[in-house]
Design an enzyme around this catalytic site. Structure first.
Site, PDB file in Angstrom:
ATOM      1  CD  GLU A  34      -2.834   5.242   6.903  1.00 22.19           C
ATOM      2  OE1 GLU A  34      -2.923   5.346   5.665  1.00 22.19           O
ATOM      3  OE2 GLU A  34      -1.838   4.740   7.468  1.00 22.19           O
ATOM      4  N   GLY A  89       2.792   2.104  10.823  1.00 27.77           N
ATOM      5  CA  GLY A  89       3.732   3.214  10.693  1.00 27.77           C
ATOM      6  C   GLY A  89       4.450   3.568  11.977  1.00 27.77           C
ATOM      7  N   GLY A 108       2.961  -1.213   4.244  1.00 22.07           N
ATOM      8  CA  GLY A 108       2.970   0.218   3.948  1.00 22.07           C
ATOM      9  C   GLY A 108       4.376   0.683   3.640  1.00 22.07           C
ATOM     10  N   GLY A 109       5.014   1.303   4.613  1.00 20.49           N
ATOM     11  CA  GLY A 109       6.315   1.943   4.418  1.00 20.49           C
ATOM     12  C   GLY A 109       7.337   1.079   3.684  1.00 20.49           C
ATOM     13  CD  GLU A 124      -3.334  -2.564   7.217  1.00 16.84           C
ATOM     14  OE1 GLU A 124      -2.232  -2.761   6.700  1.00 16.84           O
ATOM     15  OE2 GLU A 124      -4.002  -1.538   7.027  1.00 16.84           O
ATOM     16  CG  HIS A 138      -5.900   1.795   5.309  1.00 18.31           C
ATOM     17  ND1 HIS A 138      -5.425   2.645   6.284  1.00 18.31           N
ATOM     18  CD2 HIS A 138      -4.893   0.934   5.042  1.00 18.31           C
ATOM     19  CE1 HIS A 138      -4.163   2.302   6.577  1.00 18.31           C
ATOM     20  NE2 HIS A 138      -3.830   1.262   5.834  1.00 18.31           N
ATOM     21  CG  ASN A 157      -1.740   1.221   1.391  1.00 15.51           C
ATOM     22  OD1 ASN A 157      -1.774   2.069   0.493  1.00 15.51           O
ATOM     23  ND2 ASN A 157      -2.429   1.338   2.524  1.00 15.51           N
ATOM     24  CD1 TRP A 158       3.379   0.997  -2.820  1.00 18.50           C
ATOM     25  CD2 TRP A 158       3.369   2.087  -4.779  1.00 18.50           C
ATOM     26  NE1 TRP A 158       4.030   0.208  -3.731  1.00 18.50           N
ATOM     27  CE2 TRP A 158       4.045   0.860  -4.953  1.00 18.50           C
ATOM     28  CE3 TRP A 158       3.231   2.933  -5.879  1.00 18.50           C
ATOM     29  CZ2 TRP A 158       4.586   0.459  -6.177  1.00 18.50           C
ATOM     30  CZ3 TRP A 158       3.772   2.545  -7.104  1.00 18.50           C
ATOM     31  CH2 TRP A 158       4.443   1.318  -7.247  1.00 18.50           C
ATOM     32  CE  LYS A 159      -0.173   3.035   4.836  1.00 22.99           C
ATOM     33  NZ  LYS A 159      -0.033   3.089   6.295  1.00 22.99           N
ATOM     34  CB  SER A 178       5.574  -2.056  11.765  1.00 19.50           C
ATOM     35  OG  SER A 178       5.151  -0.738  12.085  1.00 19.50           O
TER      36      SER A 178
HETATM   37  P1  13P Z   1       3.167   0.239   7.640  1.00 19.77           P
HETATM   38  O1  13P Z   1       3.665  -1.022   7.021  1.00 19.77           O
HETATM   39  O2  13P Z   1       3.873   1.469   7.188  1.00 19.77           O
HETATM   40  O3  13P Z   1       3.066   0.111   9.133  1.00 19.77           O
HETATM   41  O4  13P Z   1       1.640   0.445   7.112  1.00 19.77           O
HETATM   42  C1  13P Z   1       0.750  -0.617   7.189  1.00 19.77           C
HETATM   43  C2  13P Z   1      -0.477  -0.253   6.451  1.00 19.77           C
HETATM   44  O5  13P Z   1      -1.250   0.595   6.864  1.00 19.77           O
HETATM   45  C3  13P Z   1      -0.727  -0.925   5.171  1.00 19.77           C
HETATM   46  O6  13P Z   1      -2.007  -0.682   4.700  1.00 19.77           O
END
Ligand code: 13P
Length: 251
Positions: free
Chosen positions: A97, A173, A233-234, A167, A95, A9-11, A212
């Site tokens: 967020e 993050g 994510g990251g 998640e 998600h 997920n590149w957000k 993470s």
């Molecule tokens: P991180 O891997 O950066 O913690 O993010 C997880 C995430 O929200 C994937 O959708």
């Protein structure tokens, strides 16, 4: 036997230049094919990624879709049908967020899930508790409620064409990862809830862990019986790191 899935997920990250670099990096990865690999770029970069990864076995997905499946007068939104036409096969829905920062309710998430399936996209339903909810011992209640929103409205059968991503919000993050045992407990509970209504669907649905995930902890997490891959994510913004995570899922 469930085929593992590793999804990046590149957000809200990326420029045309950095996305081009990431595409190049992904093309260099040796992906065994044992695990399915997917990436979820920002909407602006979907066309670039679809083109750049055309000969690579990587599925492309959207990060969100509108509650209305078809195009229409809904300023700023993107319809599931438009994602499909652009070359997407999956879409994230719910998600944290979006649930927490944008106030997306379970009701809205259900509509997006339905819109995605109506257009032939596989929805990746994201669920998870906040730190306060975990500390109050409410993890399984919260996740159960998020799951029930879909099951009660649509029936358990829709999970034959969907993916679930657990998640925990406190692990996103933050560098804090749920331990494999903590994650496994929730994954098993999710599967058991679905199995109570349809054992076959529950046995086949892939449940990803997100929060993470990195190359250093992926193998241990993916080694748990009910963890079928990751939503990353990251670490998915680094092609070599993401490639290593994909290989950990394929082993
Ligand atoms: P991180 O891997 O950066 O913690 O993010 C997880 C995430 O929200 C994937 O959708």
């Amino acid at each position: 036997m469930r085929r593992p899935l590793v999804a990046g997920n590149w957000k809200m990250h990326g420029t045309r230049a950095s996305v081009a670099e990431l595409i190049e990096g992904l093309r260099r990865q040796s992906l065994s094919g044992d695990a399915e690999v997917a990436v979820f770029p920002s909407c602006l970069h979907i066309a670039q990624v679809v083109e750049g990864l055309a000969e690579v076995p990587v599925v492309i997905g959207g990060q969100d879709c509108a509650v209305e499946p078809q195009q229409g007068a809904l300023t700023g939104e993107v319809a599931a049908s438009q994602l499909r036409e652009a070359g997407c096969a999956m879409v994230l829905v719910g998600h944290s967020e979006r649930r927490l920062s944008l106030g997306e309710s379970d009701e809205v998430v259900v509509r997006k899930f339905v819109a995605a399936q109506a257009c032939g996209l596989i929805p990746v339903l994201c669920v998870g508790e906040t730190l306060a909810q975990r500390e109050a011992g409410e993890t399984l209640v919260v996740v159960g409620r998020q799951l029930a929103a879909i099951v009660d409205a649509q029936g358990v059968g829709v999970f034959a064409r969907a993916v679930v991503a657990y998640e925990p919000v406190w692990a996103i993050g933050t560098g804090l990862t749920a331990s494999p045992e903590q994650a496994q407990e929730v994954h098993a509970a999710i599967r058991a809830r679905l199995a109570a209504q349809d054992a076959d669907v529950a046995g086949k649905v892939r449940i990803l862990y997100g929060g993470s995930v990195k190359a250093a902890n992926a193998a241990e997490l993916f080694g748990m019986p009910d963890i079928d891959g990751g939503l990353v994510g990251g670490a998915s913004l680094n092609a070599d790191e993401f490639g290593a995570i994909c290989r950990a899922a394929g082993n």
